[in-house]
Design an enzyme around this catalytic site. Structure first.
Site, PDB file in Angstrom:
ATOM      1  N   HIS A  65      28.941  37.021 -24.238  1.00  0.00           N
ATOM      2  CA  HIS A  65      27.985  36.041 -24.771  1.00  0.00           C
ATOM      3  C   HIS A  65      26.835  35.796 -23.790  1.00  0.00           C
ATOM      4  CE1 HIS A  65      29.429  34.531 -28.575  1.00  0.00           C
ATOM      5  NE2 HIS A  65      30.641  34.276 -28.123  1.00  0.00           N
ATOM      6  N   GLN A  99      26.152  29.629 -27.112  1.00  0.00           N
ATOM      7  CA  GLN A  99      26.702  29.207 -28.411  1.00  0.00           C
ATOM      8  C   GLN A  99      26.333  27.775 -28.769  1.00  0.00           C
ATOM      9  OE1 GLN A  99      30.911  30.747 -27.448  1.00  0.00           O
ATOM     10  NE2 GLN A  99      30.712  30.999 -29.658  1.00  0.00           N
ATOM     11  N   CYS A 108      35.124  34.599 -33.428  1.00  0.00           N
ATOM     12  CA  CYS A 108      34.119  33.930 -32.607  1.00  0.00           C
ATOM     13  C   CYS A 108      33.620  32.707 -33.362  1.00  0.00           C
ATOM     14  CB  CYS A 108      32.959  34.900 -32.340  1.00  0.00           C
ATOM     15  SG  CYS A 108      31.616  34.164 -31.390  1.00  0.00           S
ATOM     16  N   LEU A 109      33.469  31.607 -32.662  1.00  0.00           N
ATOM     17  CA  LEU A 109      32.993  30.367 -33.289  1.00  0.00           C
ATOM     18  C   LEU A 109      31.560  30.521 -33.808  1.00  0.00           C
ATOM     19  CD1 LEU A 109      34.405  27.811 -30.677  1.00  0.00           C
ATOM     20  CD2 LEU A 109      35.329  28.297 -32.953  1.00  0.00           C
ATOM     21  N   GLY A 121      37.474  29.373 -25.855  1.00  0.00           N
ATOM     22  CA  GLY A 121      36.356  29.644 -24.966  1.00  0.00           C
ATOM     23  C   GLY A 121      35.065  29.251 -25.667  1.00  0.00           C
ATOM     24  N   HIS A 174      35.101  38.383 -23.742  1.00  0.00           N
ATOM     25  CA  HIS A 174      34.361  37.852 -24.898  1.00  0.00           C
ATOM     26  C   HIS A 174      33.288  36.857 -24.443  1.00  0.00           C
ATOM     27  CE1 HIS A 174      34.316  36.413 -29.246  1.00  0.00           C
ATOM     28  NE2 HIS A 174      33.664  35.460 -28.614  1.00  0.00           N
ATOM     29  N   GLU A 175      33.667  35.936 -23.560  1.00  0.00           N
ATOM     30  CA  GLU A 175      32.716  34.894 -23.123  1.00  0.00           C
ATOM     31  C   GLU A 175      31.599  35.478 -22.266  1.00  0.00           C
ATOM     32  OE1 GLU A 175      32.813  32.216 -24.689  1.00  0.00           O
ATOM     33  OE2 GLU A 175      34.798  32.596 -25.505  1.00  0.00           O
TER      34      GLU A 175
HETATM   35 ZN    ZN Z   1      32.342  33.983 -29.255  1.00  0.00          ZN
END
Ligand code: ZN
Length: 204
Positions: free
Chosen positions: A159, A56, A113-114, A51, A155-156
């Site tokens: 964000h 991000q 998380c990226l 995702g 999670h997304e």
């Molecule tokens: Zn994330």
């Protein structure tokens, strides 16, 4: 279509703490947003991740892309896929999403998380959710998801509201990925909770 070169921002960048703005249907159908969605897809594949939310890549827009590819499951033990209820999810975008839990059931697993690169922690999430959103064509969609897909959605969508998993994590479980692989990988979550003394909620 030539893609945009996107870079994933890391925790500390204020864009990750902003409430992203919604997109209009006109914007979604415009070539700039179409190009952005394709570019985010490429960026997510390259990372790789399941995702990626627009904040991000530095854009405070209510847009995220999701795809859990079958090839990512090859190296995950069958038992772990089953425990996490992880099944492939085809590529799609979610835009201007609203989310609600279905039922009271929660599940707790390690999540990363990226934008918090190199770390992981246990996060408790609703096992099932309902998401109302627009898709990449500006069509209204209602998604009902459970298991790992429900976790990705939560999670997304966090964000898009300026929330990171570290705001929800069991702080005592926070670990570098290296130490996760050395000490925690493959252990049942119940054993980890017990080892970290996470079971009693009244811990001070
Ligand atoms: Zn994330």
């Amino acid at each position: 279509m030539s893609l945009m070169k996107l870079e994933i921002v890391q925790a500390g960048n204020p864009v990750l703490r902003q409430r992203a703005r919604p997109l209009s249907v006109e914007e979604i159908r415009d070539s700039e947003i179409r190009k952005l969605i394709e570019s985010m897809r490429a960026c997510m594949h390259e990372a790789p991740g399941v995702g990626l939310a627009a904040p991000q890549v530095g854009l405070a827009l209510q847009l995220a892309v999701i795809e859990d590819r079958e090839k990512y499951h090859k190296d995950v033990p069958e038992e772990q896929l089953r425990e996490r209820e992880r099944r492939p999810v085809p590529f799609h975008a979610i835009i201007n999403p609203l989310i609600e839990a279905i039922g009271e059931e929660k599940t707790e697993f390690f999540e990363g998380c990226l934008s918090v690169s190199g770390y992981s922690a246990l996060v408790s999430r609703a096992r099932a959710v309902r998401v109302t959103c627009l898709d990449e064509n500006g069509q209204r969609q209602i998604i009902e998801a459970s298991g790992w897909y429900a976790r990705i959605l939560q999670h997304e969508i966090d964000h898009l509201n300026g929330t990171l998993y570290i705001d929800r994590m069991k702080t005592r479980s926070f670990t570098s990925m290296e130490n996760w692989a050395e000490f925690w990988k493959g252990k049942p979550v119940s054993a980890i909770q017990s080892q970290l003394e996470l079971e009693s909620s009244g811990r001070f």
